[in-house]
Design a protein around this motif. Sequence first.
Motif, short mmCIF file in Angstrom:
data_model
loop_
_atom_site.label_atom_id
_atom_site.label_comp_id
_atom_site.label_asym_id
_atom_site.label_seq_id
_atom_site.Cartn_x
_atom_site.Cartn_y
_atom_site.Cartn_z
N CYS A 162 13.68 51.30 40.18
CA CYS A 162 13.76 52.75 40.24
C CYS A 162 15.10 53.23 39.67
O CYS A 162 15.14 54.16 38.86
N HIS A 163 16.18 52.55 40.05
CA HIS A 163 17.49 52.92 39.47
C HIS A 163 17.45 52.82 37.94
O HIS A 163 17.93 53.71 37.24
N VAL A 164 16.88 51.73 37.43
CA VAL A 164 16.92 51.49 35.98
C VAL A 164 15.98 52.43 35.23
O VAL A 164 16.40 53.08 34.26
N ILE A 165 14.73 52.50 35.66
CA ILE A 165 13.71 53.23 34.89
C ILE A 165 13.75 54.73 35.15
O ILE A 165 13.56 55.53 34.23
N ARG A 166 14.01 55.14 36.38
CA ARG A 166 13.93 56.55 36.72
C ARG A 166 15.27 57.26 36.77
O ARG A 166 15.31 58.49 36.92
N GLN A 167 16.37 56.50 36.75
CA GLN A 167 17.68 57.15 36.87
C GLN A 167 18.56 56.86 35.65
O GLN A 167 19.00 57.78 34.98
N GLU A 224 29.05 60.82 43.55
CA GLU A 224 28.13 60.91 44.70
C GLU A 224 28.65 60.07 45.87
O GLU A 224 28.56 60.49 47.02
N CYS A 225 29.14 58.89 45.56
CA CYS A 225 29.66 58.01 46.62
C CYS A 225 30.89 58.61 47.29
O CYS A 225 31.06 58.52 48.50
N LEU A 226 31.74 59.25 46.50
CA LEU A 226 32.94 59.88 47.06
C LEU A 226 32.56 61.06 47.94
O LEU A 226 33.16 61.29 48.99
N ASN A 234 24.23 58.85 49.12
CA ASN A 234 24.29 59.39 47.76
C ASN A 234 22.88 59.51 47.19
O ASN A 234 21.99 58.73 47.51
N ARG A 235 22.66 60.53 46.40
CA ARG A 235 21.29 60.92 46.05
C ARG A 235 20.56 59.85 45.25
O ARG A 235 19.33 59.75 45.33
N PHE A 236 21.30 59.04 44.49
CA PHE A 236 20.64 57.98 43.73
C PHE A 236 20.09 56.90 44.66
O PHE A 236 18.99 56.39 44.45
N GLU A 237 20.85 56.57 45.70
CA GLU A 237 20.37 55.59 46.67
C GLU A 237 19.24 56.15 47.53
O GLU A 237 18.27 55.46 47.82
N VAL A 238 19.36 57.42 47.91
CA VAL A 238 18.30 58.05 48.71
C VAL A 238 16.98 58.03 47.93
O VAL A 238 15.93 57.66 48.46
N GLU A 239 17.04 58.41 46.64
CA GLU A 239 15.83 58.44 45.83
C GLU A 239 15.24 57.04 45.65
O GLU A 239 14.02 56.85 45.75
N ARG A 291 15.60 54.39 47.57
CA ARG A 291 15.03 53.90 48.83
C ARG A 291 13.68 54.56 49.10
O ARG A 291 12.72 53.91 49.52
N ALA A 292 13.60 55.87 48.85
CA ALA A 292 12.35 56.58 49.09
C ALA A 292 11.24 56.07 48.17
O ALA A 292 10.10 55.89 48.59
N PHE A 293 11.59 55.78 46.90
CA PHE A 293 10.61 55.25 45.97
C PHE A 293 10.09 53.90 46.46
O PHE A 293 8.89 53.64 46.45
N ALA A 294 11.00 53.05 46.89
CA ALA A 294 10.61 51.73 47.38
C ALA A 294 9.74 51.85 48.64
O ALA A 294 8.72 51.18 48.77
N ASP A 295 10.15 52.73 49.55
CA ASP A 295 9.36 52.93 50.78
C ASP A 295 7.94 53.39 50.46
O ASP A 295 6.97 52.94 51.06
N THR A 296 7.84 54.30 49.49
CA THR A 296 6.54 54.88 49.14
C THR A 296 5.60 53.85 48.53
O THR A 296 4.40 53.88 48.77
N HIS A 297 6.15 52.94 47.71
CA HIS A 297 5.29 52.07 46.90
C HIS A 297 5.23 50.62 47.34
O HIS A 297 4.50 49.83 46.74
N VAL A 298 5.98 50.23 48.37
CA VAL A 298 6.06 48.80 48.68
C VAL A 298 4.71 48.21 49.11
O VAL A 298 4.36 47.09 48.70
#
Length: 140
Positions: free
Chosen positions: A73-78, A92-94, A101-106, A108-115
């Motif tokens: 998700c980080h690589v393909i969608r971000q 975002e981390c700071l 941070n929004r990249f990690e939130v997104e 994680r949510a993608f992984a949760d949705t599709h696992v």
Amino acid sequence: MRRAREAAVPRDLCTALEHLLGASVAHVRVIEHSWFARLHGRAVATTRPGRIYLRGNAADFFADPWLMLHEYCHVIRQWQPGSLTAARYLLECLRRGYWNNRFEVEARAFADTHVARLRALLARAPPAAAAPHPSSASRR
Ligand SMILES: [Zn+2]
């Protein structure tokens, strides 16, 4: 210390990931035993455009559908569309810390949705923690 090397991504994994991400992953290189990943604190993996760097070995990564979805998700969608850059990630981390941070939130949510779907696509033996089938008592 093991030397970093590029791991071949199994074909069935590519096909399943492409189905869920809606984009090709053939160009994404997975690097195991990466010193670059080790620079990133305790993270088990870190990403850059077209790259996933693993602290450990690729076999463990390929056996972890949730982690694969998160990193791809980080690589393909971000990274790929340019929404994620090293500077934006740091900012975002700071502002919010690693976890929020929004990249990690997104990711994680993608992984949760599709696992669950990825596990099904890979048609592996059910994980040990899977809920048991309903007992015969629940049948009508
Ligand atoms: Zn992440």
